[in-house]
Structures are given as C-alpha cells and as structure tokens.
Scaffold this motif. Structure first.
Motif, PDB file in Angstrom:
ATOM      1  N   ARG A   1       0.859  -1.177   0.000  1.00  0.00           N
ATOM      2  CA  ARG A   1       0.000   0.000   0.000  1.00  0.00           C
ATOM      3  C   ARG A   1       0.897   1.228   0.000  1.00  0.00           C
ATOM      4  O   ARG A   1       1.879   1.295   0.750  1.00  0.00           O
ATOM      5  N   GLU A   2       0.593   2.202  -0.804  1.00  0.00           N
ATOM      6  CA  GLU A   2       1.404   3.416  -0.920  1.00  0.00           C
ATOM      7  C   GLU A   2       2.852   3.089  -1.283  1.00  0.00           C
ATOM      8  O   GLU A   2       3.790   3.807  -0.908  1.00  0.00           O
ATOM      9  N   GLY A   3       3.058   1.983  -2.011  1.00  0.00           N
ATOM     10  CA  GLY A   3       4.405   1.582  -2.386  1.00  0.00           C
ATOM     11  C   GLY A   3       5.194   0.914  -1.280  1.00  0.00           C
ATOM     12  O   GLY A   3       6.390   0.661  -1.439  1.00  0.00           O
ATOM     13  N   GLU A   4       4.541   0.610  -0.149  1.00  0.00           N
ATOM     14  CA  GLU A   4       5.213   0.023   1.009  1.00  0.00           C
ATOM     15  C   GLU A   4       4.701  -1.403   1.249  1.00  0.00           C
ATOM     16  O   GLU A   4       3.488  -1.636   1.236  1.00  0.00           O
ATOM     17  N   ASP A   5       5.615  -2.339   1.484  1.00  0.00           N
ATOM     18  CA  ASP A   5       5.222  -3.692   1.872  1.00  0.00           C
ATOM     19  C   ASP A   5       4.893  -3.701   3.357  1.00  0.00           C
ATOM     20  O   ASP A   5       5.625  -3.135   4.183  1.00  0.00           O
ATOM     21  N   ILE A   6       3.796  -4.377   3.696  1.00  0.00           N
ATOM     22  CA  ILE A   6       3.280  -4.344   5.071  1.00  0.00           C
ATOM     23  C   ILE A   6       2.886  -5.746   5.503  1.00  0.00           C
ATOM     24  O   ILE A   6       2.231  -6.480   4.747  1.00  0.00           O
TER      25      ILE A   6
ATOM     26  N   LEU B   1       0.544  19.135  10.203  1.00  0.00           N
ATOM     27  CA  LEU B   1       0.631  17.991   9.305  1.00  0.00           C
ATOM     28  C   LEU B   1      -0.044  18.337   7.982  1.00  0.00           C
ATOM     29  O   LEU B   1      -1.022  19.093   7.940  1.00  0.00           O
ATOM     30  N   ARG B   2       0.457  17.775   6.904  1.00  0.00           N
ATOM     31  CA  ARG B   2      -0.114  18.043   5.593  1.00  0.00           C
ATOM     32  C   ARG B   2      -0.694  16.761   5.004  1.00  0.00           C
ATOM     33  O   ARG B   2      -0.165  15.666   5.209  1.00  0.00           O
ATOM     34  N   PHE B   3      -1.792  16.904   4.293  1.00  0.00           N
ATOM     35  CA  PHE B   3      -2.394  15.771   3.587  1.00  0.00           C
ATOM     36  C   PHE B   3      -1.491  15.390   2.421  1.00  0.00           C
ATOM     37  O   PHE B   3      -1.104  16.238   1.620  1.00  0.00           O
ATOM     38  N   THR B   4      -1.121  14.093   2.345  1.00  0.00           N
ATOM     39  CA  THR B   4      -0.183  13.680   1.296  1.00  0.00           C
ATOM     40  C   THR B   4      -0.744  12.664   0.317  1.00  0.00           C
ATOM     41  O   THR B   4      -0.264  12.589  -0.813  1.00  0.00           O
ATOM     42  N   SER B   5      -1.727  11.867   0.730  1.00  0.00           N
ATOM     43  CA  SER B   5      -2.254  10.874  -0.211  1.00  0.00           C
ATOM     44  C   SER B   5      -3.550  10.285   0.320  1.00  0.00           C
ATOM     45  O   SER B   5      -3.907  10.453   1.489  1.00  0.00           O
ATOM     46  N   GLN B   6      -4.258   9.574  -0.574  1.00  0.00           N
ATOM     47  CA  GLN B   6      -5.484   8.890  -0.181  1.00  0.00           C
ATOM     48  C   GLN B   6      -5.584   7.570  -0.925  1.00  0.00           C
ATOM     49  O   GLN B   6      -5.309   7.493  -2.124  1.00  0.00           O
ATOM     50  N   ASP B   7      -5.944   6.518  -0.195  1.00  0.00           N
ATOM     51  CA  ASP B   7      -6.175   5.202  -0.771  1.00  0.00           C
ATOM     52  C   ASP B   7      -7.544   4.746  -0.291  1.00  0.00           C
ATOM     53  O   ASP B   7      -7.687   4.278   0.835  1.00  0.00           O
ATOM     54  N   SER B   8      -8.549   4.953  -1.134  1.00  0.00           N
ATOM     55  CA  SER B   8      -9.930   4.635  -0.776  1.00  0.00           C
ATOM     56  C   SER B   8     -10.337   5.446   0.461  1.00  0.00           C
ATOM     57  O   SER B   8     -10.287   6.669   0.435  1.00  0.00           O
TER      58      SER B   8
END
Length: 320
Positions: free
Chosen positions: A111-116, A177-184
C-alpha cells in the motif's frame, strides 16, 4: 497556526501481564526496554517504555500493564494500528520470525508503495511492520536476538479510526501535518519531511462501532515538541482554538500536554528532552524501577503493589 511537529514521539497502549509484555517486545520484536517506571497518575501500575538503544523520540511504544483489566475493543475514536519501520528486504524474514514466535500474521500487502505485514501482540494490540521504499536511516537496537540487518528502526506511523474525516483532518492541519495521499477510505498526513516516524493514517469507517480503550488497545498518541517553550506556545494556540488542553505535566523524561482530536483519540504533545538517561546510565537503561522524586517516599509501598517483573537479559547484553 505556528504549531509544526516533526513527527511522532511515542504511542502508549494498555497491556495485560507485564512479564508477557516484556518478553514479547524485548525478545520477539527486539526492542529495548529503556525505562521501567510507573504510571505517575496511577503508581500501582507499571509504565514500560520500549524503543531503540537510548529511547529516542519516534522509536517509542510504551505500556500501562493492567493484569486485572478487561480486554478492550478496537473501533472508532482510537488509534487502531501502530506500525514499525523495517528494512525493505526484511518483511519476509519478519513474517517467518513472527510465525515461529506463535504470532498470527496477515499476508504481505503493498500500500502506498510500502510492503506491510500485520500481526497482533499477546494482548491483541494491532501492529504492523512496514518497509518504506526509500529506506529508514535510523540506527536499530542490536540486542543479539534480532539480527541488526532486520531490526526495527522505530515507529513508522499510526492509524486512527474515525466516523468522519473533516474535523480530524482540520485538527492535523492545525498541528502542522499536511495531507499527502489517499487510498480509498484511508487518508495519509505527514509531519516535517514525512517518511517513517512522521506519518498518521486516518481510516474513515462511518459504520464501525466506537472502540473501548482497555487491554490490547492504544491509550494515546504523542507528537514531538522540540522544547518546553514551544510546547507552551502550542498549548496557548490550541486553547485559543477552543481545544480543551491539560496543563503541562512533568513526566520526568519529557513534559506533556494532552487533548483529543475531534474523532475521539487522545493526543499528546511531548518534549524531546530531557530523555531517559537522566536517572540511569545508558548501558543500564530499564534494569531498575525508577521513580520520580515526588514518588520516592512511597517506593516501598509501590514495589510491594507492583507484580514481579524479570527483565530479559537481552535488554542489557553488555552487562550479562
């Protein structure tokens, strides 16, 4: 508003048995118990701090162990996942390591280019290990139990669950803090330069029941304030905005103010100093029960009340 936090300071959760808690976080996750003290507001309860070698802000997950408390309930109005940062090539190692330790893990997702990889601690606290594609320059704690090339680097992020996003998003903007992205239905906000240790995800789930803070849940999330003067300034600005904020509280290793974001999660602004070496040497961090001066007269009673806790030897390998 002039509030500009650079990232997370610590996350505090509620545990059950303190010995089980220490064994898991020191031996299984390879963190260092940097301070064994008590909840200053409830001295009959431990406050255990886990982090890197010295307990730097941004590396810390802390616990109030309450063996007789009921299990909590995950839901809205609380931080529902605490994530740690690990090297990108280590996710597979950690999944195997956690399985060997008896922890139930989820499948590895991206998610967001990160493995979790997600999992839970012995009390059901929801945790995750995240590999940031740009890496994490922070040094790991090497206790000889988790190989340093795989070891946790510090906090990565926290996830807050809310029923609606606007008021919480506005609060985070007020904190710099700044908004940087959204995933659903997941929104990410970043502090400072962003990256591991400086992010919070807001998960918007309108139909999820309210959570109950008790064993296996997060009590509060703390953000970094550089010093006491800045913290006081932040407090004044929050009060001017109509936010209910506590007075400045002396937590011995930092100073704190507390307030809630509109979704219900308890937040804290904690100073970066004086740190955990103020009352014991670096090599001996966590070995002895440390009390603030105002509780020292009650030490005998406090020690009698607290359950027995044997610190794993991996916590101070140079002294074994």
């Amino acid at each position: 508003m002039s509030i500009t936090t650079t990232g997370l300071h610590h996350v505090t959760a509620i545990a059950g048995d303190p010995q089980r808690n220490a064994d898991f976080y020191v031996r299984t996750l390879g963190l260092r118990l940097v301070k064994t003290t008590v909840n200053f507001d409830d001295p009959g309860t431990y406050h255990l701090y886990y982090g890197d070698e010295s307990g730097k802000p941004g590396s810390l997950l802390t616990f109030f162990p309450r063996p007789d408390a009921p299990a909590g309930r995950h839901g809205t109005g609380q931080a529902t996942t605490t994530s740690f940062s690990v090297p990108a090539e280590s996710i597979g190692w950690w999944k195997d390591h956690l399985a060997q330790a008896g922890a139930i893990t989820g499948r590895i997702v991206n998610r967001e280019g990160e493995d979790i990889v997600s999992f839970r601690d012995p009390d059901g606290l929801q945790l995750a290990l995240v590999a940031h594609p740009q890496g994490d320059p922070r040094d790991p704690w090497d206790n000889g139990h988790v190989p340093p090339e795989h070891a946790i680097r510090g906090l990565h992020s926290v996830t807050l669950s809310v029923t609606e996003e606007e008021a919480t998003a506005n609060m985070f903007a007020d904190l710099g803090l700044r908004f940087t992205s959204q995933d659903s239905n997941r929104l990410r906000f970043s502090a400072g330069d962003g990256g591991p240790g400086a992010m919070v995800d807001v998960l918007v789930t309108p139909n999820t029941p309210r959570g109950l803070v008790s064993v296996g849940t997060v009590h509060h999330v703390a953000w970094r304030a550089p010093d006491e003067q800045t913290q006081l300034s932040w407090r004044g600005e929050l009060v001017d905005r109509g936010v209910e904020v506590t007075s400045v509280l002396d937590r011995r290793y930092f100073r704190s103010i507390y307030f809630r974001e509109p979704g219900g999660t308890l937040l804290e602004a904690a100073t970066e100093q004086p740190g955990f070496a103020i009352d014991e040497p670096l090599l001996e961090l966590g070995r002895a029960l440390k009390l603030p001066p105002w509780l020292e007269p009650d030490r005998e009673q406090i020690e009698h009340t607290l359950p027995k806790l044997d610190l794993p030897t991996e916590n101070n390998p140079e002294l074994v």
